[in-house]
Design a protein around this motif. Structure first.
Motif, PDB file in Angstrom:
ATOM      1  N   PHE A   5       1.192   8.473  -3.288  1.00 35.68           N
ATOM      2  CA  PHE A   5       2.347   8.544  -4.177  1.00 35.68           C
ATOM      3  C   PHE A   5       2.847   9.979  -4.318  1.00 35.68           C
ATOM      4  N   GLY A   6       1.941  10.951  -4.169  1.00 36.44           N
ATOM      5  CA  GLY A   6       2.334  12.340  -4.339  1.00 36.44           C
ATOM      6  C   GLY A   6       2.982  12.973  -3.137  1.00 36.44           C
ATOM      7  N   THR A   7       2.394  12.782  -1.948  1.00 36.14           N
ATOM      8  CA  THR A   7       2.880  13.494  -0.757  1.00 36.14           C
ATOM      9  C   THR A   7       3.361  12.578   0.353  1.00 36.14           C
ATOM     10  N   ALA A   8       3.454  11.268   0.092  1.00 35.32           N
ATOM     11  CA  ALA A   8       3.944  10.292   1.070  1.00 35.32           C
ATOM     12  C   ALA A   8       3.056  10.282   2.312  1.00 35.32           C
ATOM     13  N   VAL A   9       3.651  10.124   3.504  1.00 35.39           N
ATOM     14  CA  VAL A   9       2.866   9.984   4.729  1.00 35.39           C
ATOM     15  C   VAL A   9       2.467  11.353   5.266  1.00 35.39           C
ATOM     16  N   THR A  10       1.170  11.529   5.469  1.00 34.64           N
ATOM     17  CA  THR A  10       0.651  12.751   6.074  1.00 34.64           C
ATOM     18  C   THR A  10      -0.378  12.390   7.132  1.00 34.64           C
TER      19      THR A  10
ATOM     20  N   GLY B 255       0.822  -1.187   0.000  1.00 30.19           N
ATOM     21  CA  GLY B 255       0.000   0.000   0.000  1.00 30.19           C
ATOM     22  C   GLY B 255       0.864   1.248   0.000  1.00 30.19           C
ATOM     23  N   GLY B 256       0.436   2.270  -0.753  1.00 33.09           N
ATOM     24  CA  GLY B 256       1.203   3.507  -0.826  1.00 33.09           C
ATOM     25  C   GLY B 256       2.094   3.602  -2.041  1.00 33.09           C
ATOM     26  N   SER B 257       2.175   2.529  -2.835  1.00 36.08           N
ATOM     27  CA  SER B 257       2.996   2.568  -4.050  1.00 36.08           C
ATOM     28  C   SER B 257       2.216   3.246  -5.177  1.00 36.08           C
TER      29      SER B 257
ATOM     30  N   GLY C 130       2.485 -14.310  -9.287  1.00 36.59           N
ATOM     31  CA  GLY C 130       3.834 -14.408  -8.749  1.00 36.59           C
ATOM     32  C   GLY C 130       4.382 -13.123  -8.168  1.00 36.59           C
ATOM     33  N   SER C 131       3.580 -12.052  -8.154  1.00 32.68           N
ATOM     34  CA  SER C 131       4.045 -10.776  -7.594  1.00 32.68           C
ATOM     35  C   SER C 131       4.337 -10.926  -6.108  1.00 32.68           C
ATOM     36  N   ALA C 132       5.430 -10.320  -5.677  1.00 35.70           N
ATOM     37  CA  ALA C 132       5.741 -10.276  -4.245  1.00 35.70           C
ATOM     38  C   ALA C 132       4.932  -9.162  -3.610  1.00 35.70           C
ATOM     39  N   THR C 133       4.161  -9.477  -2.571  1.00 40.56           N
ATOM     40  CA  THR C 133       3.277  -8.504  -1.949  1.00 40.56           C
ATOM     41  C   THR C 133       3.425  -8.516  -0.436  1.00 40.56           C
ATOM     42  N   THR C 134       2.993  -7.419   0.191  1.00 39.15           N
ATOM     43  CA  THR C 134       2.917  -7.354   1.642  1.00 39.15           C
ATOM     44  C   THR C 134       1.712  -6.500   2.012  1.00 39.15           C
ATOM     45  N   CYS C 135       0.955  -6.941   3.002  1.00 35.00           N
ATOM     46  CA  CYS C 135      -0.280  -6.257   3.380  1.00 35.00           C
ATOM     47  C   CYS C 135      -0.012  -5.141   4.383  1.00 35.00           C
ATOM     48  N   VAL C 136       0.887  -4.262   4.014  1.00 36.87           N
ATOM     49  CA  VAL C 136       1.201  -3.104   4.838  1.00 36.87           C
ATOM     50  C   VAL C 136       1.070  -1.859   3.977  1.00 36.87           C
ATOM     51  N   VAL C 137       0.986  -0.705   4.622  1.00 34.77           N
ATOM     52  CA  VAL C 137       1.040   0.575   3.932  1.00 34.77           C
ATOM     53  C   VAL C 137       2.405   1.178   4.218  1.00 34.77           C
ATOM     54  N   GLU C 138       3.143   1.464   3.166  1.00 28.70           N
ATOM     55  CA  GLU C 138       4.503   1.967   3.299  1.00 28.70           C
ATOM     56  C   GLU C 138       4.550   3.183   4.219  1.00 28.70           C
TER      57      GLU C 138
ATOM     58  N   PRO D  41      -3.971  19.176  10.276  1.00 25.53           N
ATOM     59  CA  PRO D  41      -3.942  20.155  11.363  1.00 25.53           C
ATOM     60  C   PRO D  41      -2.847  21.205  11.241  1.00 25.53           C
ATOM     61  N   GLU D  42      -1.733  20.860  10.607  1.00 25.63           N
ATOM     62  CA  GLU D  42      -0.624  21.800  10.520  1.00 25.63           C
ATOM     63  C   GLU D  42      -0.198  22.058   9.076  1.00 25.63           C
ATOM     64  N   ALA D  43      -0.063  21.009   8.286  1.00 30.78           N
ATOM     65  CA  ALA D  43       0.355  21.151   6.888  1.00 30.78           C
ATOM     66  C   ALA D  43      -0.704  20.513   6.005  1.00 30.78           C
ATOM     67  N   ARG D  44      -0.459  20.523   4.681  1.00 27.52           N
ATOM     68  CA  ARG D  44      -1.456  19.942   3.786  1.00 27.52           C
ATOM     69  C   ARG D  44      -1.551  18.442   3.984  1.00 27.52           C
ATOM     70  N   PHE D  45      -2.744  17.920   3.775  1.00 29.74           N
ATOM     71  CA  PHE D  45      -2.982  16.496   3.965  1.00 29.74           C
ATOM     72  C   PHE D  45      -2.758  15.709   2.685  1.00 29.74           C
TER      73      PHE D  45
END
Length: 324
Positions: A226-231, A102-104, A196-204, A264-268
């Motif tokens: 993909f645009g702003t990463a973790v917010t 998740g997050g890719s 055959g894709s390697a997967t993981t059930c996490v959010v980067e 709350p502080e920066a863009r989401f």
């Protein structure tokens, strides 16, 4: 009491010139909250009442419920990249290279012809968004898939099951469009991952997904786009009804009872984040990020329960490790 009234009048309010959304929220005066719950009407630009034509003004109250008018325009949040340009405007290395999580990023191989002002120069463009979380089809069709939005996965009305998808960071074809839904409550698609894709059930950058949950006002949430990463943001409403322009082919569509998230502080959020999973405490997914305000301060997400039901899929959950 306020919710049924808002639902009863939101279509009339959305028909007024310049109105982009109808919601429930706290009234603001001189930039400060009064604490009173009102019907919040978003417009592209505030106009003095005396300059509006009769019947074009948002009423001061509806059945005794006050209204509050704010400037806000929800827009879809994907990146457009000219077909002959590199797919990744802002490359970022994944935590586990070669593993889909998740997050890719995700981008259809099919391009669409766009013209200004949507893009700088007319021509074929690819659309880049986020693969928010991994899901599987209900048994017996247990196939690994990834969630994104209809706008990213389908582009327009020319889509079909089997449309190929690219990894914008690696440039390889790694998925095919499997399912899609653009309804009154959901903007979503699921793409079947290559065998055959390697997967993981996490959010980067956030952690394992532990299941779905219902969002509630005041809840602290996170997303990896993909645009702003973790917010980080805070849910301020689960009642947002939006008018969103989906382009010439699909036109303006209404999305009802969406989740509103405010940074709350920066863009989401920002361009490229469409399709990101919005997670509450404990790794629970509450929504699928669809749109945001032009400045990125506010994000909107389709409730995850509706997304899963309309696509007939289930969230992929990371197995819990037992420590001796």
């Amino acid at each position: 009491m306020i919710r049924p009234i808002k639902r009863a009048v939101e279509d009339q309010l959305l028909d007024l010139p310049g109105v982009t959304a109808v919601d429930i929220g706290a009234q603001h005066r001189a930039g400060r909250s009064t604490g009173q719950q009102v019907i919040v009407v978003s417009v592209v630009r505030k106009t003095p009442r005396e300059q509006l034509k009769p019947g074009a003004c948002v009423p001061a109250d509806v059945f005794g419920i006050p209204t509050d008018v704010i400037e806000e325009q929800p827009v879809l949040q994907h990146i457009h990249c000219a077909e002959n340009e590199p797919l990744t405007p802002r490359p970022r290395r994944a935590e586990r290279p070669g593993v889909i999580s998740g997050g890719s990023g995700i981008a259809p191989c099919r391009a669409v012809h766009l013209v200004p002002p949507e893009v700088a120069a007319a021509g074929p463009h690819r659309r880049i968004g986020t693969l928010g979380a991994l899901v599987t089809g209900a048994a017996p069709m247990v196939v690994p898939m990834g969630l994104t939005t209809f706008d990213v996965g389908c582009l327009d009305d020319g889509w079909s099951v089997g449309d190929r998808m690219l990894d914008p960071e690696g440039g390889r074809v790694h998925a095919e469009l499997a399912r899609a839904a653009l309804s009154g409550r959901v903007d979503a698609a699921a793409v079947a991952l290559a065998p055959g894709s390697a997967t993981t059930c996490v959010v980067e950058g956030i952690g394992p997904i532990t299941g779905p949950a219902t969002a509630y006002p005041g809840e602290r949430v996170r997303k990896h786009g993909f645009g702003t990463a973790v917010t980080v943001g805070v849910v301020t409403s689960v009642d947002a009804t939006l008018r969103i322009d989906h382009g010439e082919a699909l036109g303006v569509r209404i999305l009802r009872e969406q989740i509103r998230v405010v940074g709350p502080e920066a863009r989401f959020c920002g361009p490229g984040d469409a399709g990101a999973a919005v997670l509450g405490p404990g790794g629970r997914v509450v929504g699928l990020h669809v749109a945001g305000s032009c400045d990125g301060a506010v994000g909107f997400a389709s409730p995850i329960a509706d997304v899963l039901a309309e696509l007939d899929v289930e969230l992929c959950i990371e197995p819990q490790r037992i420590h001796a």
